[in-house]
Design a protein around this motif. Sequence first.
Motif, PDB file in Angstrom:
ATOM      1  N   GLU A 102     -57.562 115.596  45.962  1.00  0.00           N
ATOM      2  CA  GLU A 102     -56.919 114.434  46.093  1.00  0.00           C
ATOM      3  C   GLU A 102     -55.388 114.682  45.991  1.00  0.00           C
ATOM      4  O   GLU A 102     -54.327 114.111  46.497  1.00  0.00           O
ATOM      5  CB  GLU A 102     -57.048 113.948  44.702  1.00  0.00           C
ATOM      6  N   SER A 103     -55.158 116.147  46.146  1.00  0.00           N
ATOM      7  CA  SER A 103     -53.825 116.576  45.839  1.00  0.00           C
ATOM      8  C   SER A 103     -53.427 117.651  46.751  1.00  0.00           C
ATOM      9  O   SER A 103     -54.621 118.539  47.698  1.00  0.00           O
ATOM     10  CB  SER A 103     -53.563 117.605  44.604  1.00  0.00           C
ATOM     11  N   GLY A 104     -52.203 117.418  47.281  1.00  0.00           N
ATOM     12  CA  GLY A 104     -52.235 118.575  48.293  1.00  0.00           C
ATOM     13  C   GLY A 104     -50.930 117.951  49.762  1.00  0.00           C
ATOM     14  O   GLY A 104     -51.753 116.493  49.533  1.00  0.00           O
ATOM     15  N   SER A 105     -50.018 118.680  49.999  1.00  0.00           N
ATOM     16  CA  SER A 105     -50.379 117.081  51.047  1.00  0.00           C
ATOM     17  C   SER A 105     -49.819 118.903  52.157  1.00  0.00           C
ATOM     18  O   SER A 105     -49.940 120.014  52.266  1.00  0.00           O
ATOM     19  CB  SER A 105     -47.979 118.262  50.866  1.00  0.00           C
ATOM     20  N   ASP A 106     -49.339 118.614  53.775  1.00  0.00           N
ATOM     21  CA  ASP A 106     -50.106 119.062  54.579  1.00  0.00           C
ATOM     22  C   ASP A 106     -48.693 119.944  55.188  1.00  0.00           C
ATOM     23  O   ASP A 106     -48.822 121.063  54.993  1.00  0.00           O
ATOM     24  CB  ASP A 106     -49.334 117.635  56.178  1.00  0.00           C
ATOM     25  N   ILE A 107     -47.334 119.783  54.568  1.00  0.00           N
ATOM     26  CA  ILE A 107     -45.588 120.297  54.016  1.00  0.00           C
ATOM     27  C   ILE A 107     -45.218 121.168  52.545  1.00  0.00           C
ATOM     28  O   ILE A 107     -45.439 119.855  52.243  1.00  0.00           O
ATOM     29  CB  ILE A 107     -45.195 121.012  55.499  1.00  0.00           C
ATOM     30  N   TYR A 108     -45.475 121.918  52.241  1.00  0.00           N
ATOM     31  CA  TYR A 108     -44.596 121.665  50.873  1.00  0.00           C
ATOM     32  C   TYR A 108     -43.096 123.028  51.000  1.00  0.00           C
ATOM     33  O   TYR A 108     -43.440 123.698  51.576  1.00  0.00           O
ATOM     34  CB  TYR A 108     -45.773 122.202  49.756  1.00  0.00           C
ATOM     35  N   VAL A 109     -42.480 122.335  50.824  1.00  0.00           N
ATOM     36  CA  VAL A 109     -40.920 122.817  50.941  1.00  0.00           C
ATOM     37  C   VAL A 109     -40.737 123.169  49.463  1.00  0.00           C
ATOM     38  O   VAL A 109     -39.535 122.422  48.424  1.00  0.00           O
ATOM     39  CB  VAL A 109     -39.851 121.822  51.334  1.00  0.00           C
ATOM     40  N   SER A 110     -40.827 124.265  49.068  1.00  0.00           N
ATOM     41  CA  SER A 110     -40.109 124.952  47.772  1.00  0.00           C
ATOM     42  C   SER A 110     -38.401 125.316  47.786  1.00  0.00           C
ATOM     43  O   SER A 110     -37.984 124.756  46.442  1.00  0.00           O
ATOM     44  CB  SER A 110     -41.340 125.432  47.200  1.00  0.00           C
ATOM     45  N   ASP A 111     -38.438 125.323  48.616  1.00  0.00           N
ATOM     46  CA  ASP A 111     -36.761 125.713  48.462  1.00  0.00           C
ATOM     47  C   ASP A 111     -37.288 126.592  50.344  1.00  0.00           C
ATOM     48  O   ASP A 111     -37.457 126.990  50.289  1.00  0.00           O
ATOM     49  CB  ASP A 111     -36.474 127.601  47.759  1.00  0.00           C
ATOM     50  N   GLY A 112     -35.369 125.593  50.240  1.00  0.00           N
ATOM     51  CA  GLY A 112     -35.482 126.071  51.916  1.00  0.00           C
ATOM     52  C   GLY A 112     -35.913 124.785  52.880  1.00  0.00           C
ATOM     53  O   GLY A 112     -35.450 124.017  52.405  1.00  0.00           O
ATOM     54  N   ALA A 113     -35.508 125.091  54.305  1.00  0.00           N
ATOM     55  CA  ALA A 113     -34.979 123.449  55.133  1.00  0.00           C
ATOM     56  C   ALA A 113     -35.955 123.867  56.287  1.00  0.00           C
ATOM     57  O   ALA A 113     -36.853 124.335  56.491  1.00  0.00           O
ATOM     58  CB  ALA A 113     -33.170 123.921  55.294  1.00  0.00           C
ATOM     59  N   LEU A 114     -37.108 122.715  56.104  1.00  0.00           N
ATOM     60  CA  LEU A 114     -37.865 122.062  56.852  1.00  0.00           C
ATOM     61  C   LEU A 114     -36.922 121.325  57.545  1.00  0.00           C
ATOM     62  O   LEU A 114     -37.120 120.619  57.497  1.00  0.00           O
ATOM     63  CB  LEU A 114     -39.074 121.093  56.430  1.00  0.00           C
ATOM     64  N   GLU A 115     -37.669 121.706  59.280  1.00  0.00           N
ATOM     65  CA  GLU A 115     -36.372 120.159  60.597  1.00  0.00           C
ATOM     66  C   GLU A 115     -37.668 120.396  61.627  1.00  0.00           C
ATOM     67  O   GLU A 115     -38.635 121.117  61.725  1.00  0.00           O
ATOM     68  CB  GLU A 115     -35.201 120.982  61.337  1.00  0.00           C
TER      69      GLU A 115
END
Length: 527
Positions: free
Chosen positions: A195-208
């Motif tokens: 049941e866990s986990g996302s489509d995108i994970y941003v540990s460090d940095g930038a998602l646009e």
Amino acid sequence: MNNFHFFLLFSLLISVLHASIAIVVSDIDDLYDNLDSSGSNTVTNGQTTTLTALSYKCSDAQVASTCGSSESMVEMTTGLSGTVACETDAASCILDAEKTKRAMKIHGPNTVDEVLTLRALTIKDGAYDDGGGLHLREDCVVVLLLCVFVDCRNNVNDDSRAIYLSNAAHSSNSGATTTHIIIRGTRIHSNIKVESGSDIYVSDGALEIMSTCPSPYSNPPTEGATLSIAKDSTQGAIIGAANNYFCHYICLPGYYNPTLGSASDSCVVCPSGQISPMGSTICLDDDTYSTVHSVSNMDGVFNKISNFGDLGNSIGNSIMNGGDATELAVSTYKCSDGGGGTGVGGCASSGVMFYTINLWGLITCSSYTAGCILDGERDIQPSTGRLCIIMRGTDQKPFTFRALTIKDFWVSRSAMWLRYDNSIVEIQFCIFTNNQNTHSNLGGEAIFVDADLTLDVHGSSFVDNALETDEIKNYQDKGTGGRIGYGTQRYLRFPLFLLLLLRLSSWLLQSDSWQYEHLLPGMSYRN
């Protein structure tokens, strides 16, 4: 000009000419050699690599060193910039990781002027920790244009299924930026383990995420389903709305849009033997089946699939073999319309429409509109209720149900009851609606998984199903209940093609028709 100056000028000229040469790859060995940092002919910064439209798999490699990493199909470790693009914007260049490793891992450092662009790639069946499809790290800068992520998964809880951003091992390059990814016109249909986990994970940095289409496609794009995005509370940054965006007309399942056209006449039916999810720009090969049986009434479908005769159940008289396919004509199928069985129409018993044991293969509607309706006849079924199907094993092979509407089953333990360890069940493009579980503390609203088995759910909708009580609504906490309740199984694989989930308008919920022609893109689960 002395010889040294001439040599420098000549070297610079050669470098410029080399960077301007477009590289064309046409098999997995070429792809690895040109893009992986361990390849024998790795491209240089600024070059364009064009992929021929086909499927790239490590299992097709002819050179032993290809796909040498156990982690990723391709790993770029040198801060590469330039463009990697499919020869067509329909994303028909498929990096198929075959559920054995991640598709791509990209390292920096890059400066803001050193960007790596991935255009019109389909990344499929990636499976690894920290991003099953794409892992970005060390100050790299990546732009995704018109890409597709399909069935990528994480191998541990609480990380990314499709894309993972990390700034680990920061570069000392003073011109470097933080790890940064820009997404335009890219669709993510990821799946999840447990049941866990996302489509995108941003540990460090930038998602646009940009709500515009790249040239030459018109703006604004069509907004699709919401993306699941998680980030570190202090390090990650997210810019833009968390949505999928379509830069083309959205075709129904079974059709595709090869030209990325903006009108319905851009949709083309998939060739025989291929399938597509909703909104697809390509068709993928379907599994092959030994024999395809066509049926058009209740007796026909019952006689092909209901093969368990113990406990007083009726059985069919022409059961399909394991590995066969049974194709239903668009129609409504009811026990009361069948002539088989003993006093129960064409059903296994008064309380079960179909009962199978160790059967596998495909049960599909002839049209991907989910116009083949298995009707539990809620108003006239017996007082004990009726299940749609009980499955006692699949001989450890996949049993697939495709484009069926399962409605009006009112019974203890859900409309679909899956039993026996090591079974493999796949549900594709189906609709579960108006089903109710009457048990007070066991099962789910629509499906009950009651064994150590694997369940894959693709592009299916669950609408107005119900439990008898609210106490078991949250199956993640209770172990039972919810749309899919489960008992003892330890491995529930739930790949949700987010762009396939369809929105039902309120007028549809009052209609007698449950066909996809009346559905709008972007539906989220609702009950």
